[in-house]
Scaffold this active site. Sequence first.
Site, PDB file in Angstrom:
ATOM      1  N   GLY A  11       0.832  -1.207   0.000  1.00  0.00           N
ATOM      2  CA  GLY A  11       0.000   0.000   0.000  1.00  0.00           C
ATOM      3  C   GLY A  11       0.863   1.253   0.000  1.00  0.00           C
ATOM      4  O   GLY A  11       2.100   1.161   0.074  1.00  0.00           O
ATOM      5  N   ASP A  12       0.215   2.400  -0.144  1.00  0.00           N
ATOM      6  CA  ASP A  12       0.918   3.691  -0.154  1.00  0.00           C
ATOM      7  C   ASP A  12       1.939   3.798  -1.275  1.00  0.00           C
ATOM      8  O   ASP A  12       2.936   4.506  -1.149  1.00  0.00           O
ATOM      9  CB  ASP A  12       1.614   3.957   1.202  1.00  0.00           C
ATOM     10  CG  ASP A  12       0.684   3.793   2.372  1.00  0.00           C
ATOM     11  OD1 ASP A  12      -0.448   4.284   2.278  1.00  0.00           O
ATOM     12  OD2 ASP A  12       1.081   3.159   3.366  1.00  0.00           O
ATOM     13  N   LYS A  15      -0.735   5.232  -5.593  1.00  0.00           N
ATOM     14  CA  LYS A  15      -1.840   4.926  -6.516  1.00  0.00           C
ATOM     15  C   LYS A  15      -2.713   6.156  -6.746  1.00  0.00           C
ATOM     16  O   LYS A  15      -3.222   6.358  -7.838  1.00  0.00           O
ATOM     17  CB  LYS A  15      -2.718   3.795  -5.950  1.00  0.00           C
ATOM     18  CG  LYS A  15      -2.007   2.469  -5.818  1.00  0.00           C
ATOM     19  CD  LYS A  15      -2.932   1.394  -5.302  1.00  0.00           C
ATOM     20  CE  LYS A  15      -3.357   1.624  -3.861  1.00  0.00           C
ATOM     21  NZ  LYS A  15      -2.284   1.504  -2.860  1.00  0.00           N
ATOM     22  N   GLY A  39      -6.229   5.993   2.427  1.00  0.00           N
ATOM     23  CA  GLY A  39      -6.288   7.445   2.426  1.00  0.00           C
ATOM     24  C   GLY A  39      -5.286   7.999   1.451  1.00  0.00           C
ATOM     25  O   GLY A  39      -4.184   7.496   1.362  1.00  0.00           O
ATOM     26  N   HIS A  40      -5.706   8.959   0.658  1.00  0.00           N
ATOM     27  CA  HIS A  40      -4.704   9.653  -0.129  1.00  0.00           C
ATOM     28  C   HIS A  40      -5.036  11.121  -0.298  1.00  0.00           C
ATOM     29  O   HIS A  40      -6.173  11.544  -0.176  1.00  0.00           O
ATOM     30  CB  HIS A  40      -4.401   8.954  -1.455  1.00  0.00           C
ATOM     31  CG  HIS A  40      -5.579   8.756  -2.338  1.00  0.00           C
ATOM     32  ND1 HIS A  40      -6.158   7.525  -2.508  1.00  0.00           N
ATOM     33  CD2 HIS A  40      -6.260   9.627  -3.094  1.00  0.00           C
ATOM     34  CE1 HIS A  40      -7.167   7.665  -3.344  1.00  0.00           C
ATOM     35  NE2 HIS A  40      -7.252   8.912  -3.710  1.00  0.00           N
ATOM     36  N   GLN A 222      -4.979  -0.199  -0.460  1.00  0.00           N
ATOM     37  CA  GLN A 222      -3.905  -1.020   0.134  1.00  0.00           C
ATOM     38  C   GLN A 222      -3.042  -1.618  -0.989  1.00  0.00           C
ATOM     39  O   GLN A 222      -2.885  -0.975  -2.015  1.00  0.00           O
ATOM     40  CB  GLN A 222      -4.481  -2.121   1.040  1.00  0.00           C
ATOM     41  CG  GLN A 222      -5.103  -1.583   2.335  1.00  0.00           C
ATOM     42  CD  GLN A 222      -6.550  -1.176   2.198  1.00  0.00           C
ATOM     43  OE1 GLN A 222      -7.354  -1.868   1.615  1.00  0.00           O
ATOM     44  NE2 GLN A 222      -6.908  -0.026   2.737  1.00  0.00           N
ATOM     45  N   THR A 298      -3.711   8.213   6.642  1.00  0.00           N
ATOM     46  CA  THR A 298      -4.892   7.947   7.469  1.00  0.00           C
ATOM     47  C   THR A 298      -4.585   8.120   8.949  1.00  0.00           C
ATOM     48  O   THR A 298      -5.311   8.787   9.667  1.00  0.00           O
ATOM     49  CB  THR A 298      -5.407   6.520   7.193  1.00  0.00           C
ATOM     50  OG1 THR A 298      -5.794   6.468   5.826  1.00  0.00           O
ATOM     51  CG2 THR A 298      -6.601   6.165   8.054  1.00  0.00           C
ATOM     52  N   LYS A 329       7.764   8.026  -7.040  1.00  0.00           N
ATOM     53  CA  LYS A 329       8.715   8.638  -6.098  1.00  0.00           C
ATOM     54  C   LYS A 329      10.168   8.308  -6.415  1.00  0.00           C
ATOM     55  O   LYS A 329      10.985   8.121  -5.504  1.00  0.00           O
ATOM     56  CB  LYS A 329       8.358   8.229  -4.653  1.00  0.00           C
ATOM     57  CG  LYS A 329       7.006   8.797  -4.208  1.00  0.00           C
ATOM     58  CD  LYS A 329       6.696   8.489  -2.777  1.00  0.00           C
ATOM     59  CE  LYS A 329       6.974   9.646  -1.859  1.00  0.00           C
ATOM     60  NZ  LYS A 329       6.321   9.523  -0.539  1.00  0.00           N
TER      61      LYS A 329
END
Length: 423
Positions: A11-12, A15, A39-40, A222, A298, A329
């Site tokens: 996750g993270d 996306k 959360g994004h 996720q 989150t 990134k």
Amino acid sequence: MNTVIVGTQWGDEGKGKVIDILSKESDYIVRYQGGNNAGHTVVVDGCEYIFHLIPSGILHKGKICCIGNGVVVDPVVLLQEIKTLTQRGIDINRRLKISHLAHVILPYHKILDQLRETKRTEKLGTTGRGIGPCYADKINRCGIRMIDLLNPKIFRIKLKDNLKEKNEIFNKVYRHPGFSFNKIYREYLEYGRRLKKYISSTHHLLNRAIRQKKNILFEGAQGTFLDIDFGTYPFVTSSSAIAGGVAVGTGVAPIKLDKIIGVAKAYTTRVGEGPFISEFPPRFNKFMRDKGNEFGATTGRPRRCGWFDAVMVKEAILLNGVSELAIMKLDVLDGLKRLKICTAYKYKGKVFREFPYDLGVLRNALPVYKEMPGWVTSIKGAKEFKDLPLRARNYLRRLEELLKVRIKMVSVGSSREETIFLD
Ligand code: IMP
């Protein structure tokens, strides 16, 4: 064209940015699993929006955003998101659709999630949002769905039955006073009343859209290694985060999916507990966390950081049927003298090139690395692949060789413009 965006790590992966870019060409944007554990953050014209449930595609005019039946919905969080968007002038009427079959997170799920963690010898590090207990009720056939909030009689029977059993557990196992029927009943019927206009049979809506040749984007929350079946169990979330989750989580048949885009960070991160073979040593971990601003959207928790793990991503490509990759990134690796890519694991003299699921191996195995020289200059302004320093290009090419999948998108900064598209 029906496209799935799926996380290939824990996750993270970024996306949110890929979804934001691809939303432009989509007519529908659909969540298929998870809940407000995800959360994004999306920044548009200097305004920051944080999304937990509603697809960020809602920021694009005219797009229909669906919360599929595979999602677990906390109405309190959803209504807050609706309120914030409305206050900021975003018209969501007729554009937000919630499946009537999606399960509802109730107050006892959230408390149970937190209390269970206190009892475990080995903590999972959940987000404490009630996700696991809500999915457990769904499988236990005692869950409450959005459609039930619209039918006071059915909701009454289901809630009564639930509280009868759950309050005993709360009292006897957790020494918790339990929950009042009347309070939850009234409060959640009211939520149902307020959400009614968004609730519908989204699987019919989506299948109609497919017949009309609309473009649909399915956004995974996720990532593959948090998937309930293929993740690093039990340190996972409670839903099917892999692309296979789209079919069960939306009612769109697997044969209708055209393209699966895998998203990976140029390195690896993980929030919460569980094995992490290519994790950096503590000091470098902190350095990279600050460099990449690796804190959960989150819960704000610091993320654990490590080198790119090609064993994991290869497994994710296989499990999801990934046909192309987005590497996110990459700029966070700027200025590092040497880079490492994990290509295998070693445990008790055995080399693992395929992802091992045995927790004993995952916990104790050592990473086998391929080292490469890093680049010293900043890549933030790069617009095309050829603008990248040779060593950055070599890093990407090496990833493609190892993973045997083409990289089609590379992110070199947080804004939409800081993205390189490759043919
Ligand atoms: P839960 O989903 O709250 O039950 O948490 C289970 C595990 O999944 C924990 O390790 C969480 O930190 C992790 N997790 C859940 N959602 C996300 C996410 O969106 N990004 C990263 N990790 C997540």
